[in-house]
Design an enzyme around this catalytic site. Structure first.
Site, PDB file in Angstrom:
ATOM      1  N   GLU A 332       0.836  -1.198   0.000  1.00  0.00           N
ATOM      2  CA  GLU A 332       0.000   0.000   0.000  1.00  0.00           C
ATOM      3  C   GLU A 332       0.873   1.250   0.000  1.00  0.00           C
ATOM      4  O   GLU A 332       1.717   1.424   0.894  1.00  0.00           O
ATOM      5  CB  GLU A 332      -0.901   0.029   1.237  1.00  0.00           C
ATOM      6  CG  GLU A 332      -1.889  -1.122   1.326  1.00  0.00           C
ATOM      7  CD  GLU A 332      -2.688  -1.128   2.625  1.00  0.00           C
ATOM      8  OE1 GLU A 332      -3.903  -1.360   2.562  1.00  0.00           O
ATOM      9  OE2 GLU A 332      -2.099  -0.901   3.695  1.00  0.00           O
ATOM     10  N   CYS A 333       0.682   2.112  -0.966  1.00  0.00           N
ATOM     11  CA  CYS A 333       1.267   3.455  -1.011  1.00  0.00           C
ATOM     12  C   CYS A 333       2.796   3.421  -0.886  1.00  0.00           C
ATOM     13  O   CYS A 333       3.487   3.149  -1.859  1.00  0.00           O
ATOM     14  CB  CYS A 333       0.628   4.337   0.059  1.00  0.00           C
ATOM     15  SG  CYS A 333       0.829   6.111  -0.263  1.00  0.00           S
ATOM     16  N   GLY A 334       3.350   3.677   0.290  1.00  0.00           N
ATOM     17  CA  GLY A 334       4.798   3.634   0.450  1.00  0.00           C
ATOM     18  C   GLY A 334       5.371   2.286   0.092  1.00  0.00           C
ATOM     19  O   GLY A 334       6.473   2.176  -0.456  1.00  0.00           O
ATOM     20  N   GLY A 435      -0.517  -0.643  -4.879  1.00  0.00           N
ATOM     21  CA  GLY A 435      -1.154   0.585  -5.337  1.00  0.00           C
ATOM     22  C   GLY A 435      -1.180   1.622  -4.230  1.00  0.00           C
ATOM     23  O   GLY A 435      -0.650   1.417  -3.133  1.00  0.00           O
TER      24      GLY A 435
END
Length: 463
Positions: A332-334, A435
């Site tokens: 997720e993200c990072g 993502g």
């Protein structure tokens, strides 16, 4: 029924000072011998981490968009049990939601929890108008119990006297404390809110300072009295979690270090409840990892640790090899940023894991912010095709377009939010899903069981 004393600390807007008041109140109550249990309304990791440190008790998030009402009530009742006060910090302004009706606002959560609201107001350059603001909030929506107000950033005794007299003359809302302007915030802010608790050099001293501020300027006994007057809550008899699974399940590693540490505690608990054995890992430490059958890469601040992440070539290569071998990886993200080929920042390029042939770049303004909704269009180990995901995004990085051939594909079509690229998110390659969308496991109940099943399949596969 749940009968824990409780209150919500809300603000007129972001930046009103409610986080500082919440942290100070948690620490002051702790120092006075109480056992506060903190909660954070809305999608947030940073404030929640600080609240947990201030109260020395894990902080859970409550969110009307991410979680059904029945789930929020069960989660609240379960996590608050055994504590003598539940303190919920709101987000943004009291009535601010995702639409003009105020859906998913702090006020909506207050009604769901039957929790009295204490409003934190920034009173900079304001006197009698404060009474009009309080009166407006008091009468704006029915069913809201505005039980008190804390006046923040007051300028002196004369200023405080006029503010108190005006509010108590024109409204029936009691003033529960008045804080002076602080010469310096002991917990500074940066681009995503408060500085990470992972990076603050003296967290306990900063929180003790806020505790002394709250004890000296807030009426703790009246605030406790407000919380104790909250009525009993009806709670569903439906269990929040499934029956305890066998203890010999697959091993799922999760990275928790200064680079990646954005995890809802319930996401980790959901994996354990689904049968996983969790092991904590680091991308910054070069020590070899144990055998794992799945990997969870949360969000965080890879940009602040870019040099260390890039220098740790052994772990970068190991993560890439695991992905190529078919290890289920959820990022997720990072975590997604780490799986890319490189991160561009301040004129430099930092090589990263290279699972995806993409580069991200750090931008001066947010590239995605707020709630997201997405349709799963591609089946994958974690989300079934046809499902509609609810989550959130908050990132200053952007994905640079690339013409390089890549066997990955997008699993998510965004119906709300920005996502990764042109309204798409959730790159899938082999058994990797990555993502910008963050999810909450109690809102997407299929996620943890599917993750554990994928890890178990990988564990059984001959290698």
């Amino acid at each position: 029924m749940a009968s824990t004393p409780r209150l919500i600390l809300a603000g007129l807007s972001g930046g009103s000072g409610k986080t500082i008041v919440s942290l100070g109140l948690c620490r002051a109550l702790l120092q006075a011998g109480h056992t506060p249990r903190p909660f954070k309304k809305g999608p947030d990791y940073i404030d929640a981490a600080w609240l947990g440190l201030a109260a020395r008790a894990e902080c859970s998030n409550l969110d009307p968009f991410l979680l059904p009402a029945e789930t929020q009530l069960s989660l609240f009742a379960g996590k608050a049990q055994g504590f003598d006060l539940a303190l919920i910090e709101g987000n943004r302004g009291l009535f601010d939601g995702k639409d003009v009706a105020g859906s998913c606002s702090t006020a909506e959560l207050a009604r769901l929890l039957a929790a009295p609201v204490v409003l934190v107001m920034d009173c900079t350059k304001m006197t009698r108008t404060a009474a009009a603001v309080v009166a407006g909030c008091r009468n704006f929506e029915s069913g809201l119990n505005l039980a008190g107000v804390v006046l923040n950033r007051t300028a002196g005794e004369r200023h405080r006297r006029i503010l108190r007299e005006a509010i108590e003359t024109y409204t029936d809302v009691p003033v529960l404390g008045m804080l002076p302007k602080m010469a310096e915030n002991p917990i500074p802010e940066r681009h995503m809110g408060l500085v990470s608790d992972q990076e603050h050099v003296d967290r306990e001293a900063a929180l003790d300072q806020l505790g002394r501020l709250a004890a000296g300027w807030l009426d703790l006994e009246r605030i406790l009295g407000v919380a104790r007057r909250a009525p009993e809550l009806p709670v569903s008899a439906t269990p929040l979690w499934p029956e305890t699974p066998p203890s010999d399940g697959p091993v799922i590693g999760y990275v928790q270090d200064a680079a990646l540490w954005f995890y809802y505690p319930e996401n980790l608990e959901a994996l354990e409840r689904a049968g996983a054995r969790l092991v904590r890992l680091s991308l910054l430490d070069s020590a070899p990892w144990p055998e794992i059958h799945g990997l969870y890469l949360g969000g965080g601040f890879p940009e602040t640790q870019a040099e260390g992440l890039s220098a740790n070539a052994a772990i970068r290569d190991h993560v890439r090899a695991l992905a190529e071998a078919g290890l289920p990886i959820y990022a997720e993200c990072g975590g997604f940023m780490y799986l890319c080929r490189a991160l561009e920042m301040h004129g430099r390029t930092y090589p990263l894991a290279g699972v995806f042939d993409l580069t991200t770049t750090l931008c001066p303004k947010p590239q995605g912010l707020g709630y997201v909704e997405a349709l799963v269009e591609l089946d994958n180990p974690f989300h079934p095709a046809g499902a509609v995901l609810r989550g959130h995004e908050f990132h200053y990085s952007a994905c640079l377009a690339t013409t390089a051939a890549d066997s990955s594909a997008f699993a998510l079509r965004m119906t709300r939010g920005q996502g990764l690229f042109q309204g798409r998110d959730g790159l899938v390659r082999n058994n990797v899903f990555a993502g910008y969308t963050h999810i909450h496991a109690l809102g997407e109940r299929h996620w943890a069981p599917r993750f554990v099943t994928a890890a178990q399949d990988y564990r059984r596969r001959p290698r």
